[in-house]
Design an enzyme around this catalytic site. Structure first.
Site, PDB file in Angstrom:
ATOM      1  CG  PHE A 239      -1.657  -1.268   1.452  1.00 16.31           C
ATOM      2  CD1 PHE A 239      -2.502  -1.798   0.489  1.00 16.31           C
ATOM      3  CD2 PHE A 239      -1.476  -1.984   2.630  1.00 16.31           C
ATOM      4  CE1 PHE A 239      -3.156  -3.002   0.702  1.00 16.31           C
ATOM      5  CE2 PHE A 239      -2.122  -3.187   2.848  1.00 16.31           C
ATOM      6  CZ  PHE A 239      -2.960  -3.693   1.888  1.00 16.31           C
ATOM      7  N   GLY A 465       0.263  -7.901  -4.586  1.00 13.04           N
ATOM      8  CA  GLY A 465      -1.069  -8.439  -4.365  1.00 13.04           C
ATOM      9  C   GLY A 465      -2.080  -7.898  -5.359  1.00 13.04           C
ATOM     10  CB  ILE A 624     -10.875  -3.451 -17.296  1.00  9.93           C
ATOM     11  CG1 ILE A 624     -11.499  -2.098 -16.924  1.00  9.93           C
ATOM     12  CG2 ILE A 624     -10.635  -4.292 -16.061  1.00  9.93           C
ATOM     13  CD1 ILE A 624     -10.637  -1.217 -16.057  1.00  9.93           C
ATOM     14  CB  THR A 629      -7.005  -9.038 -10.907  1.00 11.01           C
ATOM     15  OG1 THR A 629      -6.886  -8.523 -12.240  1.00 11.01           O
ATOM     16  CG2 THR A 629      -6.711 -10.528 -10.921  1.00 11.01           C
ATOM     17  N   GLY A 699      -5.419   0.633  -9.154  1.00  7.54           N
ATOM     18  CA  GLY A 699      -4.999   0.375  -7.774  1.00  7.54           C
ATOM     19  C   GLY A 699      -5.380   1.469  -6.796  1.00  7.54           C
ATOM     20  CD  GLU A 700      -2.377   4.253  -5.912  1.00 14.22           C
ATOM     21  OE1 GLU A 700      -2.841   4.343  -4.758  1.00 14.22           O
ATOM     22  OE2 GLU A 700      -1.234   3.841  -6.152  1.00 14.22           O
TER      23      GLU A 700
END
Length: 733
Positions: A239, A465, A624, A629, A699-700
């Site tokens: 993170f 991850g 995408i 995921t 991710g963010e």
């Protein structure tokens, strides 16, 4: 395999999943190294002062203790007295463990005890006695907010005349919003194994988001050019906590060099609170609108905390100048140095807290004007980034609003707070906009195909991850027309082709583009090899005349095909390496991901407890690569946003300058019972500018706006504004 069966864009399972569920994925502290010694860190008990004496006699008397390392006896280090930095460094002088006798913050590593077992090392470390000359300290941002200095950040200059526009507007709102310190707390603690090899070379296993960043850092600090290799094939969450090399890494190297032996240093959960974190912030928002709700003036001023040795900055206020159309904008960002460690990027750094304040203020403005919060955002929609004056390469935020609202049932939201209840529960609905940068960084990848028709693709990126292994395998399989089973992707090795830090939602756009380009080069080499024979049906064929399907190269005009492994059997293994950088066309455009988050809460009127009962998050992030995921990434971000809104904060006793809830029992994060069904919608969005893949990264963006949507829903349920996170029951009562 035909093109309709391409793995790209399919919701496929993780290729590394079987290794993880079988316990075969090795993390930084889990490698079996012969003769391994174990290190335990001795941490400072004061926040500021000097070390007068380190008494380690009782420790050194224990059988099995090999070394007590401190500033008094550390090995010589090449650049400790000269400036150096890493790829994610803040402006200033980076922290140097065991540098001298100065104590800069509570929890600072003062010594390392190395012993034959982990248990012995920790016990021995507890016997080290440190005497201090304590000095007065300051760890409270609120107490020194007036002494903050301008941040060394690229804050957009003011535009228009804020004061005149604000004072002349029909509707005005202003408020102060606070966010607390938060710590990353990934499941895997930070750890490093330094394997000392004959000749003095070091093979290092480290928990990191960038193996090459760690390699460069160590080479620079210790003067060990071309003698260090860093591995990190699996990371148990990060993170942002693995962007910079954390102090266990240089400590392990120091011990290995001093003892000429292999050493492991693993931080305890408590010590995970002794380095970077999301900084506390104080933000002031002023918004003004005309009678129809169109923004006339926006001001966003923020104060963040930093350490005394570095000025940590993040993009905290820029979002208020770019998300909505407004001609009069004034932004400001200041920092207050405290006796703490330097903050660190943490999922969607800056946006998570900056957009929280903006979107709560927008909700307040909607109430002041008397229009629906979603309608207010639509009336102020902008196709350009006002800070840059550039049009977006793509922006399907309107579709996010529309599809998210329809799925959520936003039209049923009561406009008047406290007007919807069920028994003793007040029900409220809130929404917010999310935004994040769509970045691309320089990256390289190598693709190699062997005589069995198996494709190996490599890059020194990471998988924290997020599904990097899977996404890169899908991109390569699509590019080469191979089944997923015939493709292997390797990462997490500093000897592999160059890759940026895994962060900022830039890995797919950066490394994925390099993988795609490397495979394109490999296709050309296969075609060249097939054309070596004059009698080949591929002689004279251009790359556009052939396609790669099902492990074969096919001539489109005649349907003639040859298996790739047959070409390689004759030519030998073929490989291609590619390097990509952001294209010049990006300079002409603004690029970003966007989202619309809709939340329903239920508030117990008697107890003040808040339960989030429904969430819909609609995302526009270009192409995408893997909806499964990617969807998991958004769900994880929403969970974190709920925790940010209602639970998460690191509490500090300012008298001691020390974090008090430095464990997973008292540092509150959501559990399964706290989380409702979360629905994720990926809005179709095409973008040929951001990169060759057209992918912006996810991710963010998943966390951005969630806390604001929760806070706005709580207001709709209760009629009470709570501007300081987290919104705990004591604040509501």
């Amino acid at each position: 395999m035909n093109r309709a069966q391409s793995p790209l864009g399919q919701p496929l399972d993780r290729v590394d999943g079987p290794l993880k569920v079988r316990g075969q994925a090795r993390y930084a502290a889990e490698f079996d190294v012969p003769g391994l010694l174990y290190g335990a860190v001795v941490s400072s008990a004061i926040a500021r002062g000097r070390v007068l004496r380190i008494d380690s006699a009782a420790t050194e008397a224990l059988p099995g203790v090999h070394l007590v390392l401190s500033h008094l006896n550390r090995p010589p280090i090449a650049s400790y007295d000269e400036p150096y930095e890493d790829a994610d460094a803040a402006e200033g002088s980076p922290f140097r463990p065991l540098y001298n006798d100065r104590v800069l913050y509570s929890g600072q590593p003062l010594a390392l005890v190395v012993a034959e077992t982990q248990a012995l090392a920790r016990h021995a470390a507890s016997l080290v006695h440190v005497e201090y000359a304590a000095e007065s300290h300051q760890t409270d941002l609120q107490a020194v907010r007036e002494q903050a200095h301008p941040a060394p950040a690229e804050v957009p200059p003011p535009r228009g005349d804020f004061e005149v526009a604000f004072n002349a507007a029909a509707h005005r709102v202003e408020g102060e919003y606070g966010t607390p310190v938060e710590h990353h707390n990934p499941m895997e603690p930070h750890a490093s194994i330094v394997q000392y090899q004959p000749g003095g070379e070091l093979l290092i296993h480290d928990k990191t988001q960038g193996v090459q960043n760690c390699q460069r850092y160590l080479e620079q600090v210790f003067g060990l050019q071309d003698r260090i290799r860093v591995l990190s094939p699996f990371v148990g969450g990060a993170f942002g906590s693995g962007l910079r090399p954390q102090y266990q890494l240089p400590l392990a190297v120091m011990a290995a060099l001093a003892l000429k032996a292999s050493v492991r240093v693993e931080l305890t959960r408590q010590q995970m609170f002794t380095f970077g974190y999301r900084p506390r912030s104080i933000q002031q928002l002023k918004l003004a609108a005309d009678g129809e709700g169109r923004l006339q003036a926006v001001e966003h001023q923020a104060i963040g905390q930093t350490s005394r040795f570095e000025d940590f900055t993040e993009h905290e206020v820029e979002w208020s100048g770019m998300l909505y159309a407004c001609d009069h904008v004034r932004l400001g960002y200041r920092l207050a140095p405290l006796d703490v460690y330097t903050p660190l990027d943490m999922r969607a750094p800056g946006a998570t807290i900056g957009v929280y304040a903006l979107e709560c203020a927008m909700d307040e403005l909607a109430h002041e004007v008397g229009i629906d919060p979603l309608e207010l955002r639509l009336r102020n929609y902008s196709e350009i980034n006002g800070n840059q004056g550039k049009r977006y390469s793509s922006k399907e935020l309107r579709a996010c609003y529309r599809q998210g609202a329809e799925r959520f049932g936003w039209s049923r939201r009561p406009a008047q707070p406290r007007s919807l209840r069920e028994g003793h529960e007040l029900i409220g609905m809130g929404m917010a906009t999310g935004v994040w940068e769509a970045m691309q960084m320089p990256a390289s990848a190598r693709a190699c195909i062997d005589a069995d028709g198996k494709l190996l693709v490599t890059s020194a990126t990471a998988d924290i991850g997020t599904g990097t292994y899977t996404a890169m395998t899908q991109i390569a399989a699509d590019a080469m027309g191979l089944p997923m089973a015939d493709v292997e992707f390797r990462l997490g090795d500093s000897s592999l082709p160059q890759a940026p830090l895994e962060g900022g939602s830039a890995t797919v756009s950066s490394v994925g583009s390099a993988v795609q380009r490397a495979c394109a080069g490999l296709r050309q080499k296969l075609l060249d090899a097939a054309q070596q024979s004059p009698a080949s049906p591929f002689t004279g064929a251009s790359p556009d005349a052939v396609e790669f399907i099902g492990g074969r190269m096919c001539l489109k005009a005649t349907q003639h095909a040859v298996e790739l492994k047959r070409i390689v059997e004759v030519s030998g293994a073929l490989e291609s390496e590619a390097h990509v950088e952001p294209g010049e066309q990006r300079q002409q455009w603004a690029t970003a991901t966007h989202s619309a988050v809709f939340v329903e809460v239920r508030v117990d009127e008697d107890l003040g407890t808040v339960n989030v009962s429904r969430v819909v998050s609609a995302i526009a992030a270009g192409r995408i690569v893997n909806p499964k995921t990617a969807g998991n990434q958004i769900v994880g971000g929403v969970v974190w946003g709920i925790g940010q809104a209602l639970q998460e904060e690191t509490l500090i006793d300012h008298r001691l300058g020390r974090y008090m809830n430095h464990n997973l029992a008292e540092y509150h994060i959501p559990v399964n019972a706290d989380i409702p069904g979360i629905e994720v919608i990926f809005v179709e969005e095409h973008d040929s500018v951001v990169n060759e893949l057209g992918s912006k990264g996810v991710g963010e963006i998943g966390i951005v706006g969630v806390a604001a949507a929760v806070a706005n829903a709580i207001y709709n349920a209760t009629g009470k504004r709570v501007r300081d996170l987290p919104i705990t029951l004591d604040k509501l009562l």
